[in-house]
Design an enzyme around this catalytic site. Structure first.
Site, mmCIF file in Angstrom:
data_model
loop_
_atom_site.group_PDB
_atom_site.id
_atom_site.type_symbol
_atom_site.label_atom_id
_atom_site.label_comp_id
_atom_site.label_asym_id
_atom_site.label_seq_id
_atom_site.Cartn_x
_atom_site.Cartn_y
_atom_site.Cartn_z
ATOM 1 N N HIS A 113 0.827 -1.207 0.000
ATOM 2 C CA HIS A 113 0.000 0.000 0.000
ATOM 3 C C HIS A 113 0.856 1.249 0.000
ATOM 4 O O HIS A 113 0.352 2.345 0.070
ATOM 5 C CB HIS A 113 -0.856 -0.044 1.270
ATOM 6 C CG HIS A 113 -0.048 -0.678 2.336
ATOM 7 N ND1 HIS A 113 -0.029 -2.048 2.522
ATOM 8 C CD2 HIS A 113 0.888 -0.189 3.155
ATOM 9 C CE1 HIS A 113 0.864 -2.331 3.474
ATOM 10 N NE2 HIS A 113 1.433 -1.228 3.854
ATOM 11 N N CYS A 114 2.174 1.066 -0.033
ATOM 12 C CA CYS A 114 3.057 2.240 0.049
ATOM 13 C C CYS A 114 3.860 2.433 -1.228
ATOM 14 O O CYS A 114 3.647 3.369 -1.983
ATOM 15 C CB CYS A 114 4.031 2.085 1.222
ATOM 16 S SG CYS A 114 3.250 1.746 2.777
ATOM 17 N N ILE A 115 4.808 1.505 -1.452
ATOM 18 C CA ILE A 115 5.830 1.740 -2.467
ATOM 19 C C ILE A 115 5.270 1.912 -3.872
ATOM 20 O O ILE A 115 5.638 2.849 -4.570
ATOM 21 C CB ILE A 115 6.894 0.612 -2.410
ATOM 22 C CG1 ILE A 115 7.431 0.453 -0.987
ATOM 23 C CG2 ILE A 115 8.035 0.931 -3.381
ATOM 24 C CD1 ILE A 115 7.970 1.714 -0.371
ATOM 25 N N ASP A 122 2.725 5.490 -3.475
ATOM 26 C CA ASP A 122 3.144 6.850 -3.095
ATOM 27 C C ASP A 122 3.766 7.664 -4.229
ATOM 28 O O ASP A 122 3.480 8.867 -4.352
ATOM 29 C CB ASP A 122 4.096 6.791 -1.892
ATOM 30 C CG ASP A 122 3.402 6.194 -0.673
ATOM 31 O OD1 ASP A 122 2.165 6.032 -0.727
ATOM 32 O OD2 ASP A 122 4.081 5.862 0.307
#
Ligand code: SAJ
Length: 428
Positions: free
Chosen positions: A260-262, A265
């Site tokens: 859910h980040c890399i 974002d």
């Protein structure tokens, strides 16, 4: 500025729940609020749905869990920890952030500190959060209510770094707001809380640190595709480069970048800069390289099958792993789903198994998966797979091809070859 005694954490996921438990442990009167009644029911009955939060921690906590937003009326500080995903066409999706603000803003009393922990691009606090808060509260941010941004840095499954000891950055648009927010986080976290000059700077830190990771992964993924043609073992080369005691940070190639980040974002920064007339070509290129890795993984399988004159179409394949990361049951943005899609499109006779995500597995055990398959594609480096998939096991299951999507078996690749099992890793 008043002192903070009562804290409400909005959003009880892998970021908000540990934070709420920590605030309680540090002596704040803490309430965890979430709109998801299943989450609140679980927590109220002492059941944890977060791998990194134990049942014992839930038993010990004094935190109140509720779906009643009215608790915000008594809060001195409200910390927002809701998801910031992207839409199908990779546009930032601030729906959860806006939704949580619309829920809490009308209930905020004057002089309450609002902290946004959700990862957002620079400009979201100034251009979205502040206007929304001021219009919904009829109060002035910075004067009547206070706002800070302290981007979360939780690393799911990390046994060393957690909410209690990870350095943080914190930003606000006035020194008074910054001082108040910093004092709160200094009391919560036993690590450096670095003050930034503005909300925008704090927002930028998080998207930069995660974009940094995405481009470095893309770098080794491009090398993996190149070195596959050159017949060079990239993992050995990375190990060699990592002997340099300075200015080299090893990353490793894989079947793709999930979570859910890399993979998310960078799009927040790409989109925001685009709106201001700058195109992040490098960030876009890194995203497209990483998004290609599932296809490269399937190409390796086709290459292996060609060596034994078997078409992928009709071959019995077991894809092992749905999670985006080793030893966790989180499949958000997992590259395994793209690998699955490509295998199905190519006509593979496919079964899927992940011990952490059995509800989406098509067989109920690793043994059943191996019994079905002639070829296996490992798309998550789960410890259970590393331990079970020995040469002997594969031989007994008549597996003739192993595609290693995270190079977890790279150290025993020669023993597979000795047993006439075609092994192909990512750049290995
Ligand atoms: N990956 C690679 N090669 C690498 C490292 C990761 O292909 O060298 C892949 C993983 O397989 C996974 C994806 O990238 O699919 C993301 O992996 P991750 O280790 O970055 O794990 P995340 O998504 O949990 O990232 C979190 C992030 N934490 C926050 O955003 C607060 C990230 O900032 C951290 O850098 C990362 O943990 C970490 O360092 O483990």
């Amino acid at each position: 500025m008043k002192s903070i005694k009562t804290v409400v954490v909005v959003g009880l996921g892998y970021v908000g729940l540990p934070l709420a438990l920590l605030a309680d442990k540090k002596g704040y009167k803490t309430t965890g609020f979430d709109i998801d009644t299943h989450k609140i029911d679980s927590l109220q009955t002492g059941k944890s749905y977060i791998d990194d939060v134990s049942v014992e921690e839930l038993e010990k906590t004094g935190t109140i869990f509720t779906t009643d937003a009215k608790v915000v009326e008594n809060a001195d500080a409200v910390i927002i920890c809701v998801p910031t995903p992207v839409t199908k066409n990779k546009q930032p999706d601030l729906t959860p952030v806006k939704g949580s603000l619309e829920t809490i803003a009308p209930l905020l009393k004057p002089h309450t500190l609002v902290v946004l922990e959700s990862t957002v691009n620079p400009g979201v606090c100034d251009e979205v959060v502040i206007p929304l808060l001021e219009s919904l509260t009829q109060m002035k941010v910075g004067k009547d209510i206070y706002l800070a941004h302290c981007p979360e840095r939780i690393n799911p499954g990390d046994s060393k770094w957690n909410v209690t000891n990870i350095n943080r950055v914190i930003g606000a648009n006035s020194s008074e707001e910054l001082t108040l927010a910093k004092s709160l986080y200094d009391s919560l976290v036993d690590a450096e809380i670095k003050p930034m000059q503005s909300l925008k700077e704090a927002e930028a830190v998080k998207v930069v640190e995660n974009s940094f990771r995405d481009i470095n992964i893309a770098f080794v993924n491009e090398l993996a595709m190149s070195f596959h043609k050159l017949g060079i073992n990239l993992e050995n080369v990375i190990d060699g480069a990592a002997t340099k005691p300075f200015s080299f940070m090893p990353h490793h190639p894989s079947c793709g970048v999930g979570g859910h980040c890399i993979p998310v974002d960078p799009y927040y920064l790409i989109e925001y800069a685009h709106n201001y007339g700058f195109e992040h070509e490098f960030l876009r290129l890194a995203r497209s390289i990483n998004d290609y890795m599932p296809a490269f993984t399937v190409e390796l399988l086709e290459e292996a099958l060609n060596e034994i004159k078997k078409p992928l179409n009709g071959t019995k394949v077991a894809m092992l792993g749905l999670s985006y990361k080793a030893n966790v049951g989180d499949d958000r943005e997992s590259p395994a789903y793209r690998v699955k899609e490509l295998l199905e499109e190519a006509g593979a006779d496919l079964v899927v198994y992940d011990p952490f995500i059995t509800e989406k597995s098509t067989v109920k055990s690793l043994q059943n998966a191996l019994k079905h398959a002639d070829a296996i594609v490992v798309t998550a480096k789960h410890k259970a797979f590393l331990e079970a998939l020995t040469v002997k096991t594969l031989q007994e299951a008549d597996i003739t091809v192993l595609i290693d999507g995270n190079n977890g078996f790279k150290d025993i690749k020669d023993s597979f070859a000795a047993a006439n099992i075609i092994y192909k890793g990512i750049g290995v």
